[in-house]
Scaffold this motif. Sequence first.
Motif, short mmCIF file in Angstrom:
data_model
loop_
_atom_site.label_atom_id
_atom_site.label_comp_id
_atom_site.label_asym_id
_atom_site.label_seq_id
_atom_site.Cartn_x
_atom_site.Cartn_y
_atom_site.Cartn_z
N PHE A 7 9.23 10.66 5.07
CA PHE A 7 9.18 9.32 4.50
C PHE A 7 7.74 8.95 4.22
CE2 PHE A 7 8.77 8.53 9.03
CZ PHE A 7 7.89 7.46 9.13
N TYR A 8 7.57 8.10 3.23
CA TYR A 8 6.25 7.63 2.81
C TYR A 8 5.73 6.66 3.85
CZ TYR A 8 2.86 4.96 0.00
OH TYR A 8 1.74 4.32 -0.47
N LEU A 9 4.54 6.94 4.39
CA LEU A 9 3.94 6.08 5.41
C LEU A 9 2.92 5.13 4.82
CD1 LEU A 9 3.53 5.35 8.40
CD2 LEU A 9 1.84 7.18 8.52
N GLY A 10 2.16 5.58 3.85
CA GLY A 10 1.14 4.73 3.26
C GLY A 10 0.17 5.53 2.40
N LYS A 11 -0.92 4.86 2.01
CA LYS A 11 -1.88 5.47 1.11
C LYS A 11 -3.30 5.23 1.63
CE LYS A 11 -2.80 5.75 -3.80
NZ LYS A 11 -2.30 5.36 -5.10
N ILE A 12 -4.13 6.23 1.51
CA ILE A 12 -5.53 6.10 1.90
C ILE A 12 -6.22 5.27 0.83
CG2 ILE A 12 -7.69 7.32 2.36
CD1 ILE A 12 -5.91 9.74 3.24
N ASP A 29 6.62 -2.79 8.26
CA ASP A 29 6.56 -4.13 8.86
C ASP A 29 6.04 -4.05 10.29
OD1 ASP A 29 7.69 -5.16 6.56
OD2 ASP A 29 9.74 -4.99 7.32
N ASP A 30 5.93 -2.85 10.83
CA ASP A 30 5.55 -2.67 12.22
C ASP A 30 4.41 -1.66 12.35
OD1 ASP A 30 5.58 -2.74 14.98
OD2 ASP A 30 7.29 -1.38 15.16
N PRO A 31 3.20 -2.03 11.95
CA PRO A 31 2.10 -1.05 11.98
C PRO A 31 1.76 -0.55 13.38
CG PRO A 31 1.31 -3.23 11.30
CD PRO A 31 2.79 -3.31 11.41
N GLU A 32 2.00 -1.36 14.41
CA GLU A 32 1.68 -0.96 15.78
C GLU A 32 2.44 0.30 16.20
OE1 GLU A 32 2.84 -4.17 15.15
OE2 GLU A 32 0.87 -5.12 15.12
N LYS A 55 -8.49 9.88 16.37
CA LYS A 55 -8.27 8.53 16.90
C LYS A 55 -7.84 7.62 15.76
CE LYS A 55 -13.09 7.08 16.47
NZ LYS A 55 -14.27 6.55 17.10
N SER A 56 -7.14 6.53 16.14
CA SER A 56 -6.72 5.56 15.15
C SER A 56 -6.67 4.17 15.78
CB SER A 56 -5.35 5.93 14.57
OG SER A 56 -4.36 5.87 15.55
N SER A 57 -6.84 3.16 14.95
CA SER A 57 -6.75 1.78 15.41
C SER A 57 -6.37 0.90 14.24
CB SER A 57 -8.09 1.32 16.00
OG SER A 57 -9.10 1.38 15.01
N LEU A 58 -5.81 -0.27 14.55
CA LEU A 58 -5.45 -1.21 13.49
C LEU A 58 -6.70 -1.94 13.02
CD1 LEU A 58 -2.07 -2.83 14.53
CD2 LEU A 58 -2.53 -1.29 12.64
N GLN A 59 -6.79 -2.10 11.73
CA GLN A 59 -7.88 -2.82 11.10
C GLN A 59 -7.23 -3.92 10.28
OE1 GLN A 59 -10.80 -1.50 11.87
NE2 GLN A 59 -12.12 -2.85 10.70
N LYS A 60 -7.49 -5.16 10.60
CA LYS A 60 -6.82 -6.30 9.97
C LYS A 60 -5.33 -6.20 10.33
CE LYS A 60 -10.31 -6.96 6.52
NZ LYS A 60 -10.69 -6.98 5.15
N SER A 61 -4.43 -6.55 9.41
CA SER A 61 -3.02 -6.59 9.80
C SER A 61 -2.26 -5.31 9.49
CB SER A 61 -2.33 -7.77 9.13
OG SER A 61 -2.46 -7.66 7.73
N ASN A 62 -2.42 -4.77 8.29
CA ASN A 62 -1.62 -3.59 7.95
C ASN A 62 -2.47 -2.41 7.50
OD1 ASN A 62 -2.39 -4.65 5.51
ND2 ASN A 62 -0.45 -4.23 4.49
#
Length: 175
Positions: A7-12, A29-32, A55-62
């Motif tokens: 499934f498509y997760l997102g785009k760089i 809808d649930d980036p966490e 490593k990864s972390s949330l930056q802003k909301s999505n």
Amino acid sequence: MQKEDCFYLGKIVSKFSFKGEILVKLDTDDPESFLEMESVFIDMNKNLIPFFIEKSSLQKSNLLRIKFEEITSEEDADRILKKELYLPLSFLPDLEEDQFYFHEIIGFHVIDKRFGEVGLLKGINDSTPQALFEIEHQGKEILVPVNDDFIERLDKTKKELHLNVPEGLIEMYLD
């Protein structure tokens, strides 16, 4: 790994640092729930290539900030800029009985409360502002908005999607 198994997760969308970190705009809808990933697949010239996450972390909301093991410079990051990320379908969280992922219901029989048997669900067009069910009815395509108010019930066992669409919506495709 094949794209149809993912499934498509997102785009760089951009680089974040001179050490090769990038930002990914997630399609969720649930980036966490995607913070603990060990790896992702990146579409590189129509091939899904695994990249391992340091490593990864949330930056802003999505936006997800990711440091890949193999990407160590801005030049490396340039190679994957604007690329799409995918995960295997098995990574999707389980849903309640009356919920569904779009890929799960392709091939279901669509039945409308007023019209009766509408046809076979051939696809879902989610490239428009309002996602649309693409239903084949006797060689014609019927488009119905994917709307919770129109969905009466889903029977995954019988592979049936029961709708209650506004009067005339289906018929306008058949005239």
